[in-house]
Scaffold this active site. Sequence first.
Site, PDB file in Angstrom:
ATOM      1  N   HIS A  48       0.845  -1.194   0.000  1.00  0.00           N
ATOM      2  CA  HIS A  48       0.000   0.000   0.000  1.00  0.00           C
ATOM      3  C   HIS A  48       0.874   1.236   0.000  1.00  0.00           C
ATOM      4  O   HIS A  48       1.814   1.345   0.788  1.00  0.00           O
ATOM      5  CB  HIS A  48      -0.892   0.006   1.249  1.00  0.00           C
ATOM      6  N   ASP A  57     -14.725   3.628   8.847  1.00  0.00           N
ATOM      7  CA  ASP A  57     -13.660   4.553   8.448  1.00  0.00           C
ATOM      8  C   ASP A  57     -14.203   5.584   7.460  1.00  0.00           C
ATOM      9  O   ASP A  57     -13.890   6.769   7.544  1.00  0.00           O
ATOM     10  CB  ASP A  57     -12.484   3.790   7.832  1.00  0.00           C
ATOM     11  N   ARG A  67     -14.043  13.764   9.704  1.00  0.00           N
ATOM     12  CA  ARG A  67     -12.713  14.356   9.962  1.00  0.00           C
ATOM     13  C   ARG A  67     -12.408  15.448   8.940  1.00  0.00           C
ATOM     14  O   ARG A  67     -11.814  16.473   9.268  1.00  0.00           O
ATOM     15  CB  ARG A  67     -11.638  13.262   9.900  1.00  0.00           C
ATOM     16  N   SER A 104      -7.100   4.485  10.112  1.00  0.00           N
ATOM     17  CA  SER A 104      -7.910   4.568   8.891  1.00  0.00           C
ATOM     18  C   SER A 104      -7.277   3.722   7.779  1.00  0.00           C
ATOM     19  O   SER A 104      -7.939   2.879   7.157  1.00  0.00           O
ATOM     20  CB  SER A 104      -7.998   6.045   8.476  1.00  0.00           C
ATOM     21  N   LYS A 155      -8.531  -0.537   6.390  1.00  0.00           N
ATOM     22  CA  LYS A 155      -8.862  -0.975   5.027  1.00  0.00           C
ATOM     23  C   LYS A 155      -7.911  -2.070   4.563  1.00  0.00           C
ATOM     24  O   LYS A 155      -8.304  -3.003   3.868  1.00  0.00           O
ATOM     25  CB  LYS A 155      -8.815   0.238   4.081  1.00  0.00           C
TER      26      LYS A 155
HETATM   27  N1  URA Z   1      -5.654   8.053   3.803  1.00  0.00           N
HETATM   28  C1  URA Z   1      -6.560   7.318   4.459  1.00  0.00           C
HETATM   29  O1  URA Z   1      -7.019   6.288   3.979  1.00  0.00           O
HETATM   30  N2  URA Z   1      -6.967   7.748   5.684  1.00  0.00           N
HETATM   31  C2  URA Z   1      -6.504   8.867   6.262  1.00  0.00           C
HETATM   32  O2  URA Z   1      -6.903   9.194   7.355  1.00  0.00           O
HETATM   33  C3  URA Z   1      -5.559   9.628   5.553  1.00  0.00           C
HETATM   34  C4  URA Z   1      -5.147   9.192   4.316  1.00  0.00           C
END
Ligand code: URA
Length: 433
Positions: free
Chosen positions: A82, A161, A168, A183, A187
């Site tokens: 990632h 999220d 946020r 976050s 994922k």
């Molecule tokens: N990318 C994400 O997936 N989450 C965040 O909080 C910031 C960047």
Amino acid sequence: MRMVDIIAKKRNGDALTEKEIRFFIQHYMNDDIPDYQVSALLMAIYYQGMNQQETAVLTQSMVDSGDLIDLSAINGHKVDKHSTGGVGDKITLIVGPLVAAAGVPVAKMSGRGLGHTGGTIDKLESIPGFKVEISNQEFVDNVNRHKLAVVGQTGNLAPADKKLYALRDVTATVESIPLIASSIMSKKIASGADSIVLDVKTGSGAFMKTYEESKQLAKEMVKIGNQLDKATIAVISDMNQPLGYEVGNANEIKEAIEVLQGKNVSDLRELAIELSAQMTLLAGVYQTYEHAASELEKLMDNGNAYHALKEFVKAQGGDTSVIDDPHQLSSSQYHIDVKAENTGFIHGMEADTIGIAAMHLGAGRATKEDTIDHGVGVSLHKKIGDQVKAGDTLVTLHSNQEKVDEVAELVKSAFTIKPKQSERRKMIYNVIK
Ligand code: URA
């Protein structure tokens, strides 16, 4: 349990218990807790932080809010990669085939681009016929057969999220290390791989602009992964200038193909070998870093990684004649050179500005609803440390509009030219285990 007490506890700097964190996520998802209370908690977390245990529990609660992708039908140890997002980042298109050629199964879900950063799925769609949506069975079969498949995100991964991120975004609480780390990791964990290699970008084109922030984020994510039984390694890599020389979609695919055909684009090759070495080590294919790196160099040079790319593209319906001859990939109507005004050396390059310029040409999206023009983009002719004379071409803009004066000015403003030569940027800053 009352949400107001949880907010007060965090406001006072105390650690939340697992029960409290799970309560807040579950009830927020059920719409029992209003946005204003969650906003207050997010701001308290922003100021007071979270310890490792709290961050891991928050991550797991967000994973548990949605689907968990089951990759158990895929043979072998699955490693995911990632990137925290950058400009010109076509590394998945090199690392995927390279790691597949080493025998490691890569079952990858990738995203689309937004803002100044691109997305692998948009880039792959530059290949005529390439399908980014295939059935689960086809996905599993392709990885078992070819060791590589890349699809757009499916399933309802970590919906908590998604809901929290939207909040946020409008409450000035994005820039919190525990919130960002949980976050991203929620994922990744929901995506089902056995282990994870994170490419944490640092610099002008990255989410994290300084090395210290990037290191903190990397450490936090590695701790979460390891605590939740996913072996995780983070590579901190440079994003003070775009990766490679191409920014866009079809032109980035072309550059990735050329690297796999043997062209030496040094930053791309160095990062690809580093990430692939970490992935193969986690998968247990090689035992030492030196052995992994030298075997991966061989797989790059003997054409096996290139062959793996072709197999993967063919399996997902793509036209492989463009892999043999990437010049067939779509291009734009106009090619406009932007020239240097001064003589000297390239001292700096605002990577995010170049990404925004590519977006204005149509290569990226300002909003999720925008469509992409795959043939447009930016080609760099110079990188940091290179000598330049007034009148030399700095970049070529590939456009379908004839007049691009504003974009040309924007790109020019991204470059700093100084009389003295500056050091070339290093690519890899650190590896966090
Ligand atoms: N990318 C994400 O997936 N989450 C965040 O909080 C910031 C960047």
